[in-house]
Design an enzyme around this catalytic site. Structure first.
Site, mmCIF file in Angstrom:
data_model
loop_
_atom_site.group_PDB
_atom_site.id
_atom_site.type_symbol
_atom_site.label_atom_id
_atom_site.label_comp_id
_atom_site.label_asym_id
_atom_site.label_seq_id
_atom_site.Cartn_x
_atom_site.Cartn_y
_atom_site.Cartn_z
ATOM 1 N N ASP A 42 11.716 6.518 44.383
ATOM 2 C CA ASP A 42 11.366 7.604 45.314
ATOM 3 C C ASP A 42 9.858 7.866 45.324
ATOM 4 O O ASP A 42 9.254 8.142 46.367
ATOM 5 C CB ASP A 42 12.089 8.899 44.907
ATOM 6 C CG ASP A 42 13.579 8.793 45.174
ATOM 7 O OD1 ASP A 42 14.017 7.721 45.659
ATOM 8 O OD2 ASP A 42 14.301 9.766 44.887
ATOM 9 N N ALA A 43 9.235 7.773 44.132
ATOM 10 C CA ALA A 43 7.801 8.099 44.037
ATOM 11 C C ALA A 43 6.978 7.135 44.888
ATOM 12 O O ALA A 43 5.969 7.516 45.492
ATOM 13 C CB ALA A 43 7.360 8.033 42.575
ATOM 14 N N ASP A 46 7.326 8.192 48.480
ATOM 15 C CA ASP A 46 6.462 9.369 48.710
ATOM 16 C C ASP A 46 5.021 8.920 48.915
ATOM 17 O O ASP A 46 4.292 9.468 49.733
ATOM 18 C CB ASP A 46 6.515 10.317 47.497
ATOM 19 C CG ASP A 46 7.870 11.008 47.403
ATOM 20 O OD1 ASP A 46 8.604 11.004 48.400
ATOM 21 O OD2 ASP A 46 8.182 11.536 46.306
ATOM 22 N N SER A 91 37.485 15.401 73.834
ATOM 23 C CA SER A 91 38.070 15.691 72.524
ATOM 24 C C SER A 91 39.183 14.676 72.261
ATOM 25 O O SER A 91 39.518 13.876 73.118
ATOM 26 C CB SER A 91 38.605 17.107 72.499
ATOM 27 O OG SER A 91 39.319 17.339 73.679
ATOM 28 N N LEU A 92 39.749 14.741 71.065
ATOM 29 C CA LEU A 92 40.822 13.812 70.716
ATOM 30 C C LEU A 92 42.130 14.574 70.644
ATOM 31 O O LEU A 92 42.151 15.744 70.261
ATOM 32 C CB LEU A 92 40.545 13.200 69.335
ATOM 33 C CG LEU A 92 39.319 12.307 69.209
ATOM 34 C CD1 LEU A 92 39.167 11.832 67.769
ATOM 35 C CD2 LEU A 92 39.443 11.107 70.131
ATOM 36 N N LYS A 125 37.700 12.126 59.678
ATOM 37 C CA LYS A 125 37.211 13.065 60.699
ATOM 38 C C LYS A 125 36.455 14.160 59.974
ATOM 39 O O LYS A 125 37.047 14.994 59.285
ATOM 40 C CB LYS A 125 38.389 13.637 61.483
ATOM 41 C CG LYS A 125 37.932 14.464 62.654
ATOM 42 C CD LYS A 125 39.098 14.770 63.573
ATOM 43 C CE LYS A 125 38.624 15.410 64.862
ATOM 44 N NZ LYS A 125 37.751 16.546 64.667
ATOM 45 N N ARG A 146 27.739 19.269 71.642
ATOM 46 C CA ARG A 146 28.820 18.944 72.569
ATOM 47 C C ARG A 146 28.993 20.029 73.636
ATOM 48 O O ARG A 146 29.282 19.740 74.780
ATOM 49 C CB ARG A 146 30.125 18.785 71.764
ATOM 50 C CG ARG A 146 31.313 18.518 72.585
ATOM 51 C CD ARG A 146 32.521 18.280 71.693
ATOM 52 N NE ARG A 146 33.659 17.911 72.475
ATOM 53 C CZ ARG A 146 34.422 18.767 73.137
ATOM 54 N NH1 ARG A 146 34.167 20.049 73.075
ATOM 55 N NH2 ARG A 146 35.434 18.358 73.850
ATOM 56 N N GLU A 182 28.666 13.009 64.236
ATOM 57 C CA GLU A 182 28.954 14.326 63.671
ATOM 58 C C GLU A 182 27.800 14.731 62.773
ATOM 59 O O GLU A 182 27.386 13.964 61.900
ATOM 60 C CB GLU A 182 30.258 14.208 62.852
ATOM 61 C CG GLU A 182 30.941 15.496 62.558
ATOM 62 C CD GLU A 182 31.922 15.945 63.646
ATOM 63 O OE1 GLU A 182 31.994 15.303 64.711
ATOM 64 O OE2 GLU A 182 32.590 16.963 63.431
ATOM 65 N N LYS A 323 45.656 14.754 61.532
ATOM 66 C CA LYS A 323 45.152 15.877 60.738
ATOM 67 C C LYS A 323 45.864 15.980 59.398
ATOM 68 O O LYS A 323 47.053 15.688 59.304
ATOM 69 C CB LYS A 323 45.362 17.187 61.515
ATOM 70 C CG LYS A 323 44.551 17.290 62.790
ATOM 71 C CD LYS A 323 43.080 17.226 62.499
ATOM 72 C CE LYS A 323 42.188 17.714 63.606
ATOM 73 N NZ LYS A 323 42.173 19.116 63.838
ATOM 74 N N CYS A 441 46.198 47.813 84.373
ATOM 75 C CA CYS A 441 45.981 47.691 82.923
ATOM 76 C C CYS A 441 44.627 47.020 82.685
ATOM 77 O O CYS A 441 44.377 45.903 83.151
ATOM 78 C CB CYS A 441 47.106 46.851 82.317
ATOM 79 S SG CYS A 441 46.848 46.547 80.568
HETATM 80 O O1 I6G Z 1 35.715 14.507 67.375
HETATM 81 C C1 I6G Z 1 35.651 13.237 66.956
HETATM 82 C C2 I6G Z 1 35.540 12.948 65.626
HETATM 83 C C3 I6G Z 1 35.495 11.645 65.200
HETATM 84 C C4 I6G Z 1 35.707 12.211 67.920
HETATM 85 C C5 I6G Z 1 35.663 10.875 67.483
HETATM 86 C C6 I6G Z 1 35.549 10.615 66.099
HETATM 87 O O2 I6G Z 1 35.488 9.329 65.747
HETATM 88 C C7 I6G Z 1 35.429 9.066 64.376
HETATM 89 N N1 I6G Z 1 35.728 9.893 68.399
HETATM 90 C C8 I6G Z 1 35.843 10.185 69.691
HETATM 91 C C9 I6G Z 1 35.937 9.074 70.668
HETATM 92 C C10 I6G Z 1 35.886 11.506 70.124
HETATM 93 N N2 I6G Z 1 35.816 12.502 69.252
HETATM 94 C C11 I6G Z 1 36.023 11.853 71.569
#
Ligand code: I6G
Length: 683
Positions: A42-43, A46, A91-92, A125, A146, A182, A323, A441
């Site tokens: 690392d040094a 740097d 989304s998935l 994920k 997003r 991500e 999930k 209402c």
């Molecule tokens: O929300 C997501 C998380 C991870 C994803 C994804 C993903 O791939 C590892 N891939 C796609 C194509 C989409 N959302 C739409």
């Protein structure tokens, strides 16, 4: 790269050294972050960066935006600009049980008519935030969240501070590359950061995801730079100037070669059994991974198969998120209260002793409806199991009757609406209880206004929940038509509203006057009439007056409209209050182009597949695709031999080239508009 100044030898020398240092640092970053195999201590790294800083200080004209010294360049921002995603960030679909994954795989193979098992690209994920990062000629130029999938926020200055993210790609870079991935905060970094914050007496974050989100939304990039953020790339969006490989796993390898981090757990697995083995393996190691995950994602690896599978609604048919089971925790149910929805339905909400579950503190959870309360034998005072899965609303999963205290009470449906005091009715066949107050209402009015303004309805940007609450509570708006009479001064006087936001909202309301019949019908919030029923009604009747005059039998002639939906439609238009509101909306200038009335089932573009690319002037890509679908066409995401027409807007790139190569007919925007107006295929 800067052009060397030939007449100044010391400058030429400095420039060569600067460029050599940048290349060296880029290569060491790649070894360190991507290969996890550092070559130097690392040094020494740097020292290289320090030397580069000195040279740039001596020769400020040699500083470039992609220099590794320029991570925290920008001054604090006042707000984030909007960025429209050229390709929506979708989304998935989720799978919660093995069976859901088996069905997903079976459906996909059936659709392609193949018995052979797919190879899947599988990866964890991450529990972070989806991000789009754009590189032009290899240089990072933009990063956007997003957002709603169509429009996100420009967080470039903050994303640049992520140390492991290259500001310039290694090797031969395409002209344009949008990387999707991500942003997340590793658990160790999160704990360190929170410990430091606690020691200073500052606020701590509840979980790594919130910490990542809060860090990315900092207006001052110097603050973000102190946060331990990371980015894993998992896909590409817009790409120009390169032919991508034919498998998703190869794209991931290409992303690594460019110097981007890809999750080291990504694997290619064979068939659905391979997916389930992968899920179990990652699940068993989940607690030891250095980052939080909430499941795994499987994607069909072959990109041709992905293209043929396409999308359903807003999710790909070639990928699914599997999930992990939801987190659960025990707490005490203090009270049950009732929330009133758009159509008056009362939802019982559990008020809980706050409990930490799934990374956040939960004090409210849904109990769905009265039948659920009965089925689960819920009593006020019970110890209950609260379940929370990802972003899903927490729910009371079950109660522990053995811990029930003396005096625990059964929740009672109120006799009148908790908001407007109108009588409550229970649907004869369903578990749903409803407030009969309608527009009287205020809770229903608020929800109706939210629906009217929502993105897939009249799309009034900026008319958020808090603004609607204030407008209704101050009696400024009773029905949707009142929105159009609001002036900027009235809006600017609301809480959380500056003059600029008031002007923007006023302009958004003005824009909403011009809409389409399907959107307008959907916006009316007729019970049981969702987006696709609204589109079918618009197609069948062509205009609102014909629909409003139709009887039960006529409405039932619309494809997929049964007796229940038809009676809701007829009841809606028979109600004088609704008719008066429609008149007011018309008087307020709300307009839609006439839908050409077509015979039942007539689909003039049936059998044709359109691909849209580039920027359109007159309408958004979403709107154009909706309009094409309404005429029976398919709107696909990528060009193949099966594409009937490519519609090329401004700045069209690789899809246009591919269409030319394959001899797919190309339409410009004017030709597309002619198709939509004449409702006839091109030519
Ligand atoms: O929300 C997501 C998380 C991870 C994803 C994804 C993903 O791939 C590892 N891939 C796609 C194509 C989409 N959302 C739409």
């Amino acid at each position: 790269m800067t052009t060397p100044s030939k007449d100044n030898p010391s400058k030429v020398k400095a420039q060569r050294e600067v460029e050599a240092l940048r290349r060296e640092i880029l290569q060491h970053n790649y070894r360190y972050y991507v290969l996890d195999d550092p070559e130097i201590p690392d040094a020494e790294w740097d020292r290289l960066l320090q030397r580069l800083r000195e040279l740039e200080a001596e020769h400020p004209d040699l500083v470039t935006s992609d220099s590794p010294t320029q991570r925290v360049g920008a001054a604090p921002a006042e707000e984030f600009a909007e960025v429209r995603h050229r390709i929506p960030m979708l989304s998935l679909d989720n799978a919660f049980a093995d069976e859901d994954v088996l069905n997903f795989d079976r459906r996909a193979r059936q659709r392609l008519g193949t018995e052979r098992e797919f190879a899947y690209s599988a990866e964890p994920k991450l529990d972070g935030l989806a991000i789009s990062v754009t590189f032009e000629d290899g240089v990072l130029v933009r990063a956007a969240t997003r957002g709603d999938g169509t429009t996100g926020e420009d967080v470039t200055a903050n994303v640049r501070t992520i140390a492991s993210l290259p500001l310039r790609l290694r090797g031969r870079a395409p002209k344009l590359l949008e990387v999707r991935g991500e942003v997340f905060m590793p658990i160790a970094g999160f704990e360190r950061m929170n410990a430091e914050a606690a020691a200073r007496g500052d606020k701590v974050f509840v979980n790594p995801r919130n910490a990542a989100a809060g860090s990315l939304r900092q207006l001052d990039p110097r603050v973000t730079a102190t946060r331990p953020l990371e980015l894993f790339a998992y896909a590409v969006g817009v790409v120009e100037g390169i032919t991508l490989p034919s498998r998703h796993s190869e794209i991931l390898q290409q992303l690594r070669d460019w110097g981007l981090r890809v999750c080291p757990e990504a694997r290619v697995v064979q068939g659905v059994e391979g997916c389930l083995d992968y899920y179990r393996d990652i699940g068993a190691r989940r607690a030891r991974l250095p980052y939080q995950i909430d499941g795994v994602v499987y994607k069909v690896d072959d990109l041709d198969a992905q293209r043929d599978l396409g999308f359903v609604s807003r999710a790909p048919r070639w990928a699914i998120a599997h999930k992990f089971p939801a987190d659960e925790a025990l707490t005490v149910l203090r009270e049950v209260e009732f929330q009133v929805g758009r159509t008056g339905a009362l939802t019982p909400v559990a008020r809980l002793e706050p409990v930490f579950v799934g990374g956040v503190t939960v004090s409210n959870a849904t109990l769905h409806n009265m039948d659920e309360i009965e089925r689960k034998d819920v009593h006020i005072g019970d110890t209950v199991v609260v379940r929370r899965a990802g972003d899903v609303i927490p729910e009371v999963a079950r109660v522990l009757p053995e811990r029930r205290p003396a005096g625990a009470r059964v929740p009672k449906l109120p006799e009148c609406c908790p908001v407007c005091r109108s009588p409550i009715e229970r649907d004869a066949d369903a578990a749903v209880a409803r407030c009969t107050g309608g527009y009287r209402c205020s809770a229903q009015r608020k929800e109706q206004l939210r629906h009217f303004a929502s993105r897939r309805a009249l799309d009034i940007e900026g008319l958020g929940e808090k603004i609607v609450d204030q407008l209704v509570e101050a009696n400024l708006v009773a029905a949707p038509s009142d929105l159009f009479a609001l002036d900027a001064t009235t809006l600017a006087a609301l809480d959380r509203m500056g003059e600029k936001s008031a002007d923007n909202l006023r302009a958004a309301i003005d824009r909403a006057r011009s809409t389409t019949l399907p959107r307008f019908l959907f916006a009316l919030g007729i019970r049981e009439v969702g987006e696709s029923t609204a589109a079918a009604l618009a197609r069948h009747f062509g205009d609102l007056d014909a629909l409003a005059a139709a009887d039960l039998e006529t409405v039932q002639q619309v494809p997929d409209v049964g007796p229940v939906v038809a009676s809701r439609v007829v009841e809606f238009f028979a109600d004088q209050n609704n008719r008066d509101e429609l008149d007011r909306l018309r008087k307020a200038g709300v307009r839609w182009p006439a839908e050409a009335k077509r015979e039942v089932g007539e689909q003039p573009l049936a059998g044709l597949t359109f691909v849209l690319t580039g920027t359109l002037e007159a309408l958004s890509r979403d709107a154009a695709e909706d309009a094409l679908r309404a005429l029976g066409a398919k709107a696909a995401g990528s060009v193949s031999k099966k594409t009937s027409y490519l519609v090329a807007g401004a700045d069209a790139g690789s899809k246009l080239r591919k269409a030319e190569e394959l001899g797919v007919p190309i339409l410009d925007e004017a030709a597309l508009l002619r198709v939509l107006q004449t409702k006839r295929p091109p030519g």
